[in-house]
Scaffold this motif. Structure first.
Motif, short mmCIF file in Angstrom:
data_model
loop_
_atom_site.label_atom_id
_atom_site.label_comp_id
_atom_site.label_asym_id
_atom_site.label_seq_id
_atom_site.Cartn_x
_atom_site.Cartn_y
_atom_site.Cartn_z
N TYR A 185 0.84 -1.19 0.00
CA TYR A 185 0.00 0.00 0.00
C TYR A 185 0.88 1.25 0.00
CZ TYR A 185 -4.01 -2.95 1.07
OH TYR A 185 -4.99 -3.90 1.01
N THR A 234 -3.99 5.08 8.69
CA THR A 234 -3.14 5.31 7.52
C THR A 234 -2.80 6.80 7.43
OG1 THR A 234 -5.10 5.61 6.11
CG2 THR A 234 -4.13 3.41 6.19
N SER A 297 -3.69 -6.01 4.91
CA SER A 297 -4.12 -4.84 5.66
C SER A 297 -4.63 -5.26 7.04
CB SER A 297 -5.23 -4.12 4.90
OG SER A 297 -5.89 -3.18 5.74
N ASP A 349 -8.31 -6.03 1.59
CA ASP A 349 -7.95 -5.04 0.58
C ASP A 349 -9.18 -4.22 0.17
OD1 ASP A 349 -6.05 -3.87 -1.37
OD2 ASP A 349 -7.36 -4.83 -2.84
N THR A 352 -9.99 -1.78 2.94
CA THR A 352 -9.05 -0.67 2.99
C THR A 352 -9.31 0.33 1.87
OG1 THR A 352 -7.38 -2.09 4.00
CG2 THR A 352 -6.60 -0.05 2.97
#
Length: 393
Positions: A185, A234, A297, A349, A352
């Motif tokens: 990522y 994040t 993730s 994924d 996220t």
């Protein structure tokens, strides 16, 4: 720490004494199989890292006789919620699931490892530390591990089989020549345990969606540190050790509003997140489990859980073959566990990417879809099954 010299031979060598390696060792010890569990670190985890234990993993640990003890050390959380600012988009409840453990258990990884290690010692096993594996080769009817000990002296160990539970940068996987397909990522992740005032009840894990990034806030057991929470978020470029001001700014920007006050950062770190799955879980006598086999993730808290379940499958299979059943039985490990890892990587994924949508029209459409879909009981139940990993039974 077990500093006794390693033997020259064993039936199963396990590289890596995290949750997956410890679980594999317990299953082998219970089956009476000779094994050696070695780790490169001088001591086990002393930070919380993974903090979520799901229902399916608790079922697996119940078979090992330690689920009740772990639950007593953790915090039972029956809900998972999704938010956009102050708005709650969806609530997923676990308390209606057909399991003895209809909840998520919040418990720091170091506590989970302590419970697993105590169980292993009760079964007569232990961890050998610190041993750095330098080479692994499958030849001449056995697997050979070459290593260096704490003094830098070299040695070797022969085994019928090797389990690589040695993390994302697995030496066993690299030496086996197994590819690790996937990507990284672009954003980095902040990970912190904090003491704070938080307006959302302590019986839920909250996932906050924001154009600035995804943020997960989960309560942790707080007997020693009142109002303790795990924050995962994040950011474009995370500082090496996020401070109280860093966490406060993230939660002020992305959280639900109201009285959020970060009093203290107990521990913090940053990391890059990959989504990768090993091309194979086996190369001859070498096997992979846990983060050596799959990384993804942290959305949904699936990583450690999937690794423990890997090990609880692989250990008994090796024990059966070592006591006379056909070696072809070992092929079922990859066919059983690798599709689950692929599914987990795909699911986390999607979570996220959904959580980090930036354009306003896309976010509005996402929010409408989430609120509409999760009004349907069947969809809420399906999400609860997926998050709890009961779908992996």
């Amino acid at each position: 720490m077990n500093t006794t010299p390693l033997p020259d031979t064993t039936s199963v060598a396990i590289v890596g004494a995290g949750p997956a390696g410890l679980t594999a060792a317990i299953t082998l010890a219970d089956a009476g199989v000779d094994f050696v569990l070695l780790d490169r670190l001088a001591e086990g985890a002393n930070t919380s890292r993974a903090a979520v234990v799901h229902a399916r993993t608790l079922e697996v640990l119940e078979e090992l006789g330690i689920a009740e003890e772990l639950v007593s050390k953790g915090l039972v959380v029956p809900r998972f919620t999704l938010h956009d600012g102050a708005r709650t988009l969806a609530t997923v409840r676990f308390d209606g699931l057909p399991t003895q453990f209809p909840y998520t258990l919040m418990v720091p990884q170091d506590t989970t490892e302590e419970v697993l290690l105590a169980r292993l010692r009760k079964a007569g096993g232990d961890v050998h530390r610190p041993y750095q594996v330098t080479r692994v080769v499958d030849e001449n009817g056995c697997a050979t591990i070459e290593y260096t000990d704490a003094s830098g002296a070299a040695g070797s160990l022969r085994a019928d089989y090797v389990i690589g539970a040695d993390g994302m940068h697995s030496v066993v996987r690299e030496q086996a020549g197994i590819g690790f397909t996937g990507d990284t990522y672009p954003a980095s992740f902040v990970l912190a345990d904090v003491r704070m005032t938080w307006p959302i009840p302590r019986d839920e894990v909250a996932l906050h969606l924001s154009p600035e990034g995804v943020t997960v806030v989960a309560p942790l057991p707080d007997a020693a540190e009142p109002n303790r929470y795990r924050v995962v978020a994040t950011v474009d470029e995370a500082p090496e050790h996020p401070t109280r001001d860093d966490i406060q700014a993230i939660l002020d920007t992305r959280g639900p509003g109201g009285g959020i006050e970060v009093a203290e950062v107990l521990w913090s770190s940053r990391f890059r997140v990959h989504h990768r799955v090993a091309d194979h879980y086996r190369a001859g006598r070498l096997f992979l489990a846990g983060d050596a086999a799959h990384v993804h993730s942290p959305a949904g808290g699936q990583g450690m859980n999937t690794g423990i379940q890997d090990a609880a499958t692989l250990g008994p299979l090796l024990a059966r073959v070592l006591t006379g059943e056909p070696p072809a039985l070992l092929d079922t490990y990859e066919t059983t566990r690798r599709p689950i890892a692929l599914d987990v990587v795909t699911f986390t994924d999607r979570m996220t990417r959904m959580a980090t949508l930036t354009p306003r029209p896309a976010r509005a459409l996402r929010n409408l879809a989430l609120t509409t879909a999760t009004r349907i009981p069947r969809i809420r139940t399906a999400l609860a099954y997926r998050l709890s990993e009961l779908a992996n039974r």
